[in-house]
Design an enzyme around this catalytic site. Structure first.
Site, mmCIF file in Angstrom:
data_model
loop_
_atom_site.group_PDB
_atom_site.id
_atom_site.type_symbol
_atom_site.label_atom_id
_atom_site.label_comp_id
_atom_site.label_asym_id
_atom_site.label_seq_id
_atom_site.Cartn_x
_atom_site.Cartn_y
_atom_site.Cartn_z
ATOM 1 N N SER A 123 0.809 -1.222 0.000
ATOM 2 C CA SER A 123 0.000 0.000 0.000
ATOM 3 C C SER A 123 0.839 1.267 0.000
ATOM 4 O O SER A 123 0.446 2.279 -0.603
ATOM 5 C CB SER A 123 -0.933 0.012 1.215
ATOM 6 O OG SER A 123 -1.798 -1.093 1.183
ATOM 7 N N HIS A 175 0.325 5.232 4.330
ATOM 8 C CA HIS A 175 -0.347 5.620 3.093
ATOM 9 C C HIS A 175 -0.055 7.088 2.739
ATOM 10 O O HIS A 175 0.252 7.407 1.587
ATOM 11 C CB HIS A 175 -1.860 5.425 3.232
ATOM 12 C CG HIS A 175 -2.266 3.984 3.276
ATOM 13 N ND1 HIS A 175 -3.586 3.581 3.370
ATOM 14 C CD2 HIS A 175 -1.541 2.851 3.247
ATOM 15 C CE1 HIS A 175 -3.653 2.268 3.387
ATOM 16 N NE2 HIS A 175 -2.414 1.807 3.325
#
Length: 229
Positions: A123, A175
């Site tokens: 991610s 993220h």
């Protein structure tokens, strides 16, 4: 023979390579205690803050190739496949590879500073690709195809960040770090305009990227030291 070689290098070979690495590692983890097993994750290189602070800096890179559970692997692999093919064709192989790896590294550095939990997953690098897509949209405002690509991924960024706020199992810091890292490094290495103002812009973004990574690694290191004492 020459045409076959040219065709091969036109393929998204790094996208396929990154996919292959994470699938192989997932299989190896499955036969070594399982991908959800904490000890297995640590053995294979998941982000584990104490070990990073003790000198295992490679744990800021390896987590982007590890996944916790088959659904985690499936979702990230699908995103990497579809987004990677598009961006690798736009940026070229080596630029795409650097964007993917360096943004993943940046995301893990921010996670190291902000999140004490063991973490793994592509991610951070995927958000780096989102950042690169947003950079393209800002850099080429008169290209309809790139504008549409950028808008699509802006929506994905917003959705994923909202989910991250409400789901404590998501490494939101990683993220955000990957997103910022992807935007910065893609600007630093991918703006092809030779004008002096663009050269300065590239240098500025490279310096900001470097400062960001060093800052968050330093914060993470001192946090581990404080917790240990």
């Amino acid at each position: 023979m020459e045409m076959k070689i040219k065709r091969f290098f036109k393929q998204p070979i790094l996208t396929y390579t990154f996919l292959g690495i994470q699938i192989v590692l997932f299989i190896l983890m499955t036969f070594n205690g399982g991908s959800t097993n904490t000890q297995t994750l640590i053995e294979f290189g998941a982000k584990f803050n104490p070990f990073i602070a003790w000198g295992e800096w490679w744990r800021l890179i390896t987590p982007m190739f590890l996944h916790i559970g088959w659904m985690h692997l499936l979702v990230n692999s699908l995103i990497l496949y579809y987004l990677g093919i598009q961006l690798e064709s736009l940026f070229g192989h080596w630029r795409f590879g650097l964007i993917y790896l360096l943004s993943g590294f940046a995301g893990n550095a921010v996670s190291f500073a902000a999140n004490n939990a063991i973490s793994a997953g592509a991610s951070t690098a995927i958000f780096g690709m989102f950042g690169a897509a947003l950079m393209l949209g800002k850099t080429y405002p008169h290209n309809p195809a790139i504008q549409q690509l950028s808008k699509n991924f802006l929506l994905l960024v917003i959705i994923n960040l909202v989910f991250g706020v409400f789901d404590s199992s998501i490494d939101l810091a990683g993220h955000i770090g990957g997103l910022a890292g992807g935007y910065l490094i893609s600007t630093a290495i991918s703006v092809a305009d030779p004008l002096p103002r663009w050269k300065k812009k590239r240098l500025l973004h490279a310096v900001i990227f470097l400062v960001m990574v060093i800052l968050f690694i330093t914060i993470g290191y001192w946090k581990v030291q404080l917790l240990a004492n």
